[in-house]
Design a protein around this motif. Sequence first.
Motif, PDB file in Angstrom:
ATOM      1  N   THR A  74       0.834  -1.207   0.000  1.00  0.00           N
ATOM      2  CA  THR A  74       0.000   0.000   0.000  1.00  0.00           C
ATOM      3  C   THR A  74       0.869   1.257   0.000  1.00  0.00           C
ATOM      4  O   THR A  74       0.605   2.217  -0.731  1.00  0.00           O
ATOM      5  CB  THR A  74      -0.926   0.004   1.227  1.00  0.00           C
ATOM      6  N   SER A 415      -4.625   3.330  -5.150  1.00  0.00           N
ATOM      7  CA  SER A 415      -5.038   2.493  -4.018  1.00  0.00           C
ATOM      8  C   SER A 415      -4.479   1.090  -4.156  1.00  0.00           C
ATOM      9  O   SER A 415      -4.122   0.638  -5.260  1.00  0.00           O
ATOM     10  CB  SER A 415      -6.571   2.434  -3.933  1.00  0.00           C
ATOM     11  N   ASN A 417      -5.518  -2.778  -2.445  1.00  0.00           N
ATOM     12  CA  ASN A 417      -6.349  -3.603  -1.562  1.00  0.00           C
ATOM     13  C   ASN A 417      -7.402  -2.763  -0.827  1.00  0.00           C
ATOM     14  O   ASN A 417      -7.704  -2.991   0.345  1.00  0.00           O
ATOM     15  CB  ASN A 417      -5.465  -4.351  -0.556  1.00  0.00           C
ATOM     16  N   GLY A 418      -7.948  -1.766  -1.547  1.00  0.00           N
ATOM     17  CA  GLY A 418      -9.019  -0.958  -0.972  1.00  0.00           C
ATOM     18  C   GLY A 418      -8.568   0.210  -0.120  1.00  0.00           C
ATOM     19  O   GLY A 418      -9.398   0.953   0.403  1.00  0.00           O
ATOM     20  N   ASN A 432      -8.683   7.507   5.317  1.00  0.00           N
ATOM     21  CA  ASN A 432      -7.631   6.776   4.600  1.00  0.00           C
ATOM     22  C   ASN A 432      -6.368   6.647   5.458  1.00  0.00           C
ATOM     23  O   ASN A 432      -5.246   6.860   4.988  1.00  0.00           O
ATOM     24  CB  ASN A 432      -7.318   7.428   3.257  1.00  0.00           C
TER      25      ASN A 432
END
Length: 563
Positions: A74, A415, A417-418, A432
């Motif tokens: 991420t 993004s 994995n969401g 976030n």
Amino acid sequence: MSSGVTLTAATRQNLLSLQGTADLLSSTQNRLSTGKKVNSALDSPVSFFTSQALTNRSSDLGGLLDSISNGVQTIQAANQGITSIQKLVDSAKSTASQALSTKSTATGASATSAVATAAASLTSSTATAAAGAGGGTGAAADGTHNFSGSHSSVFVVKDGTNAETTITLNAANFGNTVSDLTKVSAGEILTQINSQLTAAGGNGAQVQASLTTDGRLNFTSTATGSDSKVTITTGAVPGDTDIGFGTTASAATVATGVDPTDGSTKARATGTAVAALGGAGVAGATSGITVQLGNSPAKTLTFTGTGQTGAQLVTQINDQIAADVGLKGKLTASVTNNQLTIRSTDSGPEQKVTVKSIGATDIGFGTGTSSAPSTGVTASGTGSTSANGTNARTALAQQFNELLTQITQQAQDSSYNGVNLLYRAGSDAKENTLHLSFNEKDTSSLDIKGVKFDATGLGLQSVSGGFASDDDIKASLTQLTNASAALRTQSSTFGSNLTVVQNRQDFSKQLINILDTGSANLTNADLNEEAANSQALSTRQSIGISALSLANTAQQGILQLLR
């Protein structure tokens, strides 16, 4: 009489020895087959349960490794997004610089926004306030403010349309967005103020806050020109913490924008003179108009009451404009010499206003119906640049705006994995924030706070005047420079976070190996040792059988004599 068999002492001793050897041999063979010296709590309670606890913790950490690995990806996705956004910012800089070098005959400056600036610095330890509800306090020695307990600051922000937003800074509103309520930084205060201004939406004051280089709060209207205004007043209960506007009721801080001096004009749709607007008034119950700004859908404005004077109609029109998100701050109505005028608040050739009548009473724009409105009046603003300069700069301004759109889309697509560390739809930082747990109890963790790095979040404003003046272009270049600095700072922050997470990832892998090794040491058998034991026990068993045979030899001799 007893008929039991009597064995000699030697025979019994050999039998006991053989039984013991058989038990040892069975245990050894079990260890060889399972590979473990402790197979259940009966073998060794301490070793068994200690090994089980170590294995369980190893399994828990193994599960967390997947989350940590996703965290690494991420952060890397966000860092790649920043790299791509930086390239787009550089491209936008190049476009703006090219527009600046394009020849234009425009002189003067474009319209400016209203900017209200606090008298005292938000970060200075010398900022003090008169005694308020709890004895006013300013910044501490380190430039932070105390919002713990009942400490608060309350003030009202109003724009040129009289829409207002009450800003309340206290422990409840800061919540978990700050780590220490007794030491709230200027940046955290600024974030909370803009969060509340954004949350108010179209019904609130259309104003944004920022910090000056010397730490004072700036409130800037989104509208420009003389129609724009920012007014700051203390709340009904101001609170006791001074952030630059004081803590007691005092004169309002007011700022008004400035019209352009580059020759550009506003779009003014002016109706014909209607004597009743300045006299007895018009029959408002049967009057109404449609207003269209540019190419956007037309909006219907209706009037109530009879005998409406020009001033009363203007009030109704401006109230309905202020209630419409698409028109608020962009249009305003006025009446002069019995003529009703609806004009844009911005200047330039791209501004256009169309007003048509849909009522049976003429208020200067004819009469009509909802299905067949009057021809009405269409007016456009003007600019002062030469044709070639205008065309070139307008094209570059369009290209600039397209790059800002790409910056926003790039942030939205960064993004993994969401989780998107570069974009959030709202203003809440928790939206976030990436939470990573480093142990099974979550007592060791890391919260990686995301940012809002779309064009708006980076402070990049689209160009509405087609780069008509050099001042507009220089303002855009300043915004781009600030955006680049923000991107570099955040990239460094993400790099530091990535180092921490990768370090914990390696640590967790090594710790899992240590736990597994420790668990195995407590329960695993030494197969070399057990194999040697098995061979020795087999030999001992053979010798025991031979010894038992020898012990029975004497009895066999007596049997021979009886024969």
